[in-house]
Design an enzyme around this catalytic site. Sequence first.
Site, PDB file in Angstrom:
ATOM      1  N   ILE A  12       0.662  -1.142   0.215  1.00  0.00           N
ATOM      2  CA  ILE A  12       0.053  -0.011   0.046  1.00  0.00           C
ATOM      3  C   ILE A  12       0.926   1.361  -0.099  1.00  0.00           C
ATOM      4  O   ILE A  12       0.469   2.352  -0.866  1.00  0.00           O
ATOM      5  CB  ILE A  12      -1.046   0.062   1.306  1.00  0.00           C
ATOM      6  CG1 ILE A  12      -1.788  -1.132   1.014  1.00  0.00           C
ATOM      7  CG2 ILE A  12      -1.814   1.203   1.236  1.00  0.00           C
ATOM      8  CD1 ILE A  12      -2.752  -1.417   2.393  1.00  0.00           C
ATOM      9  N   GLY A  36       8.417  -5.484   2.660  1.00  0.00           N
ATOM     10  CA  GLY A  36       8.530  -4.523   1.443  1.00  0.00           C
ATOM     11  C   GLY A  36       9.881  -4.739   0.736  1.00  0.00           C
ATOM     12  O   GLY A  36      10.790  -5.476   1.040  1.00  0.00           O
ATOM     13  N   ASP A  54      14.113   1.091  11.162  1.00  0.00           N
ATOM     14  CA  ASP A  54      12.970   0.530  11.867  1.00  0.00           C
ATOM     15  C   ASP A  54      12.159   1.668  12.604  1.00  0.00           C
ATOM     16  O   ASP A  54      12.701   2.528  13.081  1.00  0.00           O
ATOM     17  CB  ASP A  54      13.700  -0.328  12.669  1.00  0.00           C
ATOM     18  CG  ASP A  54      12.596  -1.238  13.715  1.00  0.00           C
ATOM     19  OD1 ASP A  54      11.484  -0.837  13.936  1.00  0.00           O
ATOM     20  OD2 ASP A  54      12.720  -2.709  13.649  1.00  0.00           O
ATOM     21  N   TYR A 142      -3.718  -8.265  16.431  1.00  0.00           N
ATOM     22  CA  TYR A 142      -3.512  -7.314  15.536  1.00  0.00           C
ATOM     23  C   TYR A 142      -4.584  -6.215  15.466  1.00  0.00           C
ATOM     24  O   TYR A 142      -4.314  -5.034  15.489  1.00  0.00           O
ATOM     25  CB  TYR A 142      -3.533  -7.912  14.124  1.00  0.00           C
ATOM     26  CG  TYR A 142      -3.611  -7.149  12.696  1.00  0.00           C
ATOM     27  CD1 TYR A 142      -2.528  -6.524  12.326  1.00  0.00           C
ATOM     28  CD2 TYR A 142      -4.739  -6.741  12.208  1.00  0.00           C
ATOM     29  CE1 TYR A 142      -2.427  -5.764  11.265  1.00  0.00           C
ATOM     30  CE2 TYR A 142      -4.842  -5.934  11.249  1.00  0.00           C
ATOM     31  CZ  TYR A 142      -3.559  -5.323  10.651  1.00  0.00           C
ATOM     32  OH  TYR A 142      -3.595  -4.631   9.408  1.00  0.00           O
TER      33      TYR A 142
HETATM   34  P1  NAD Z   1       3.320  -4.700   3.434  1.00  0.00           P
HETATM   35  O1  NAD Z   1       3.679  -5.794   4.513  1.00  0.00           O
HETATM   36  O2  NAD Z   1       3.243  -4.733   1.966  1.00  0.00           O
HETATM   37  O3  NAD Z   1       3.728  -3.158   4.038  1.00  0.00           O
HETATM   38  C1  NAD Z   1       4.207  -3.042   5.158  1.00  0.00           C
HETATM   39  C2  NAD Z   1       5.481  -2.121   4.945  1.00  0.00           C
HETATM   40  O4  NAD Z   1       6.066  -2.055   6.442  1.00  0.00           O
HETATM   41  C3  NAD Z   1       6.697  -3.268   4.487  1.00  0.00           C
HETATM   42  O5  NAD Z   1       7.330  -2.505   3.494  1.00  0.00           O
HETATM   43  C4  NAD Z   1       7.514  -3.612   5.548  1.00  0.00           C
HETATM   44  O6  NAD Z   1       9.118  -3.888   5.132  1.00  0.00           O
HETATM   45  C5  NAD Z   1       7.333  -2.233   6.562  1.00  0.00           C
HETATM   46  N1  NAD Z   1       7.783  -2.447   7.935  1.00  0.00           N
HETATM   47  C6  NAD Z   1       7.316  -3.634   8.538  1.00  0.00           C
HETATM   48  N2  NAD Z   1       7.911  -3.607   9.898  1.00  0.00           N
HETATM   49  C7  NAD Z   1       8.755  -2.429   9.756  1.00  0.00           C
HETATM   50  C8  NAD Z   1       9.448  -1.661  10.859  1.00  0.00           C
HETATM   51  N3  NAD Z   1       9.836  -2.336  12.003  1.00  0.00           N
HETATM   52  N4  NAD Z   1      10.165  -0.745  10.487  1.00  0.00           N
HETATM   53  C9  NAD Z   1      10.214  -0.159   9.231  1.00  0.00           C
HETATM   54  N5  NAD Z   1       9.165  -0.752   8.445  1.00  0.00           N
HETATM   55  C10 NAD Z   1       8.554  -1.730   8.466  1.00  0.00           C
HETATM   56  O7  NAD Z   1       1.654  -4.340   3.913  1.00  0.00           O
HETATM   57  P2  NAD Z   1       0.672  -3.540   3.287  1.00  0.00           P
HETATM   58  O8  NAD Z   1      -0.651  -4.491   2.962  1.00  0.00           O
HETATM   59  O9  NAD Z   1       1.057  -2.533   2.238  1.00  0.00           O
HETATM   60  O10 NAD Z   1       0.123  -2.815   4.737  1.00  0.00           O
HETATM   61  C11 NAD Z   1       0.364  -1.283   4.859  1.00  0.00           C
HETATM   62  C12 NAD Z   1      -0.507  -0.897   5.984  1.00  0.00           C
HETATM   63  O11 NAD Z   1      -1.805  -1.096   5.932  1.00  0.00           O
HETATM   64  C13 NAD Z   1      -0.247  -1.568   7.340  1.00  0.00           C
HETATM   65  O12 NAD Z   1      -0.243  -0.762   8.404  1.00  0.00           O
HETATM   66  C14 NAD Z   1      -1.302  -2.690   7.594  1.00  0.00           C
HETATM   67  O13 NAD Z   1      -1.617  -3.092   8.877  1.00  0.00           O
HETATM   68  C15 NAD Z   1      -2.271  -1.947   6.995  1.00  0.00           C
HETATM   69  N6  NAD Z   1      -3.662  -2.453   6.455  1.00  0.00           N
HETATM   70  C16 NAD Z   1      -3.527  -3.207   5.451  1.00  0.00           C
HETATM   71  C17 NAD Z   1      -4.543  -3.844   4.879  1.00  0.00           C
HETATM   72  C18 NAD Z   1      -4.523  -5.007   3.663  1.00  0.00           C
HETATM   73  O14 NAD Z   1      -5.576  -5.418   3.136  1.00  0.00           O
HETATM   74  N7  NAD Z   1      -3.413  -5.004   2.893  1.00  0.00           N
HETATM   75  C19 NAD Z   1      -5.776  -3.742   5.357  1.00  0.00           C
HETATM   76  C20 NAD Z   1      -5.834  -2.847   6.753  1.00  0.00           C
HETATM   77  C21 NAD Z   1      -4.694  -2.465   7.126  1.00  0.00           C
HETATM   78  C1  UD1 Z   2      -6.632  -8.529   5.835  1.00  0.00           C
HETATM   79  C2  UD1 Z   2      -5.074  -7.836   5.905  1.00  0.00           C
HETATM   80  C3  UD1 Z   2      -5.266  -7.056   7.174  1.00  0.00           C
HETATM   81  C4  UD1 Z   2      -6.246  -6.136   7.461  1.00  0.00           C
HETATM   82  C5  UD1 Z   2      -7.779  -6.884   7.381  1.00  0.00           C
HETATM   83  C6  UD1 Z   2      -8.575  -5.796   7.290  1.00  0.00           C
HETATM   84  C7  UD1 Z   2      -3.519  -9.051   4.793  1.00  0.00           C
HETATM   85  C8  UD1 Z   2      -2.617 -10.143   4.776  1.00  0.00           C
HETATM   86  N1  UD1 Z   2      -4.405  -8.915   6.119  1.00  0.00           N
HETATM   87  O1  UD1 Z   2      -6.877  -9.365   6.785  1.00  0.00           O
HETATM   88  O2  UD1 Z   2      -3.841  -6.420   7.362  1.00  0.00           O
HETATM   89  O3  UD1 Z   2      -6.170  -5.458   8.739  1.00  0.00           O
HETATM   90  O4  UD1 Z   2      -7.683  -7.399   5.981  1.00  0.00           O
HETATM   91  O5  UD1 Z   2      -9.869  -6.479   6.791  1.00  0.00           O
HETATM   92  O6  UD1 Z   2      -3.521  -8.108   3.791  1.00  0.00           O
HETATM   93  N2  UD1 Z   2      -8.011 -17.206   3.065  1.00  0.00           N
HETATM   94  C9  UD1 Z   2      -8.283 -18.278   2.597  1.00  0.00           C
HETATM   95  N3  UD1 Z   2      -7.474 -19.058   1.572  1.00  0.00           N
HETATM   96  C10 UD1 Z   2      -6.140 -18.189   1.404  1.00  0.00           C
HETATM   97  C11 UD1 Z   2      -5.787 -17.145   2.067  1.00  0.00           C
HETATM   98  C12 UD1 Z   2      -6.796 -16.767   2.760  1.00  0.00           C
HETATM   99  O7  UD1 Z   2      -9.358 -18.837   2.488  1.00  0.00           O
HETATM  100  O8  UD1 Z   2      -5.257 -19.071   0.769  1.00  0.00           O
HETATM  101  C13 UD1 Z   2      -9.221 -16.682   3.845  1.00  0.00           C
HETATM  102  C14 UD1 Z   2      -8.882 -16.302   5.235  1.00  0.00           C
HETATM  103  O9  UD1 Z   2      -8.986 -17.354   6.161  1.00  0.00           O
HETATM  104  C15 UD1 Z   2      -9.777 -14.976   5.509  1.00  0.00           C
HETATM  105  C16 UD1 Z   2      -9.822 -14.368   4.080  1.00  0.00           C
HETATM  106  O10 UD1 Z   2      -9.563 -15.478   3.142  1.00  0.00           O
HETATM  107  O11 UD1 Z   2     -11.014 -15.402   5.997  1.00  0.00           O
HETATM  108  C17 UD1 Z   2      -9.091 -13.197   4.153  1.00  0.00           C
HETATM  109  O12 UD1 Z   2      -7.753 -13.477   4.500  1.00  0.00           O
HETATM  110  P1  UD1 Z   2      -6.719 -12.606   4.307  1.00  0.00           P
HETATM  111  O13 UD1 Z   2      -6.443 -12.064   3.020  1.00  0.00           O
HETATM  112  O14 UD1 Z   2      -5.345 -12.873   5.204  1.00  0.00           O
HETATM  113  O15 UD1 Z   2      -6.968 -10.976   5.136  1.00  0.00           O
HETATM  114  P2  UD1 Z   2      -7.600 -10.773   6.690  1.00  0.00           P
HETATM  115  O16 UD1 Z   2      -7.362 -11.824   7.747  1.00  0.00           O
HETATM  116  O17 UD1 Z   2      -8.899 -10.503   6.478  1.00  0.00           O
END
Ligand code: NAD
Ligand code: UD1
Length: 308
Positions: A12, A36, A54, A142
Site C-alpha cells: 500500500i 517490502g 525501523d 492485530y
Molecule cells: P506490506 O507488508 O506490504 O507493507 C508494510 C511495510 O512496512 C513493508 O514495506 C515492511 O517492510 C514495512 N515494515 C514492517 N515492519 C517495519 C518496521 N519495524 N520498520 C520499518 N518498516 C517496517 O503490507 P500492506 O498491506 O502494504 O500494509 C500497509 C499498512 O496497511 C499496514 O499498517 C497494515 O496493517 C495496513 N492494512 C493493510 C490491509 C490490507 O488489506 N493489506 C488492510 C488493513 C490495514
Molecule cells: C486483511 C489484512 C489485514 C487487514 C484486514 C482488514 C493481509 C495479509 N491482511 O486481513 O492486514 O487489517 O484485512 O480487513 O492483507 N483465506 C483463504 N485462503 C487463502 C488465504 C486466505 O481462505 O489462501 C481466507 C482467510 O482465512 C480469511 C480471508 O481469506 O477468511 C481473508 O484473509 P486475508 O487476506 O489473510 O485477510 P484478513 O485476515 O481479512
Amino acid sequence: MRTLVTGGAGFIGSHIVRRLLELGHAVRVLDDFSTGSRDNLAEVSSDVEITAGDVRDADALERVANGCEVIFHEAAIVSVPYSIEHPMESHAVNVVGTLNTLEVARRVGARRVVFASSAAVYGAEPTLPKVESMLPAPISPYGVEKLTCEHYLAAWAHLFGVETVALRYFNVFGPRQDPSSPYSGVISVFVDRLLAGRGVTFFGDGRQTRDFVYAGDVAEANVLAASARGVSGRAYNVACGRETSLLDLATMIGDAVGRPVVRTFEPARVGDIARSSADIGRARDELGYAPAVTVEEGLRRLVAARRA
Ligand code: NAD
Ligand code: UD1
C-alpha cells in the site's frame, strides 16, 4: 509539501508514494524491507529519498521525519494469524512503532499523521455494514493493536495538537501485494496460484465475506485525509462498500485469469472474521472519498500487471 511514508516500500505504501509524486509532493520513505522491497519503488526510486530503518528506532525516524509536513504511517506487521503466533513482536512493531511515530511527529512539528488502521478493529460482532459509530471489539492481537493505535492518535491530537487521522482499511488488493508468504492477502495468493495453473484453498467453507478495495483508491483516501479539514482525531472506513464471499471471489479471479478454478477446503483460521463490509458514508462526506475501481476491474488490472 514534504511527506514521509513509513512502510513506503510495501504494497500500500508504494501506491501512496506514487500518488504523492503524481501530485508533485516531495516524498521520503522509511522501511526496514522486512516484507517490502526496493523493487516496489523501482521506477520512481530516483524521485524518492529511501532510508533503511525501523519505526521503533526513534533517532532514525526523527532524522527522516525532520522537515516533513505529513507522515503517512503504513509500516506494520500486517497479518492477523502472525499476530496470534507472535503477539509480542506484532505489538512492538504495530503499537510501539506507532507511538514512536506520534512522538517524532510532535518533536519535528509535523502537521498531521495519517495512520493505516484496519477493519480488524470491529471484530466478530455480526452487525453489517460496519459503521465508525459502532463500539470496536477486536478478536485478534492485530485488531487490538490497531485499535490501541487509534486511541493513541486521538489522545495525541487532543494533548499535543498533532493532527491525526485513522483510516480503517478493509481488504486491500492490487499490484505489488506480495503473494509469497503463508500470511499473504487472499487475492494475491489466489491470483498467483491460478496464474501458475494451480487450485485455491479456502480456510473454512469459503462463505466468509470481505469488502475488497483497490490499492489506488486507498492511496487516494490517504491523500484526501492529509488535507481534509475538521477531521483530526477521527477514524474512517476505507473500502469499496460491497460484500464479496471468497467463493464468489475465486470465480471472479477465474474469469479474470481465464481458467477454471479447482477448490480445496481446510479448517478455518483461528481469529478469522466471518463477514465484513463497510459503510463508507463518513469517508465520503468528510474526506470526499469515492472508490473509483470495482473489484472486477481491479482484478483485471492486477492480472494484467502480474502477467506483465
Ligand atoms: P506490506 O507488508 O506490504 O507493507 C508494510 C511495510 O512496512 C513493508 O514495506 C515492511 O517492510 C514495512 N515494515 C514492517 N515492519 C517495519 C518496521 N519495524 N520498520 C520499518 N518498516 C517496517 O503490507 P500492506 O498491506 O502494504 O500494509 C500497509 C499498512 O496497511 C499496514 O499498517 C497494515 O496493517 C495496513 N492494512 C493493510 C490491509 C490490507 O488489506 N493489506 C488492510 C488493513 C490495514
Ligand atoms: C486483511 C489484512 C489485514 C487487514 C484486514 C482488514 C493481509 C495479509 N491482511 O486481513 O492486514 O487489517 O484485512 O480487513 O492483507 N483465506 C483463504 N485462503 C487463502 C488465504 C486466505 O481462505 O489462501 C481466507 C482467510 O482465512 C480469511 C480471508 O481469506 O477468511 C481473508 O484473509 P486475508 O487476506 O489473510 O485477510 P484478513 O485476515 O481479512
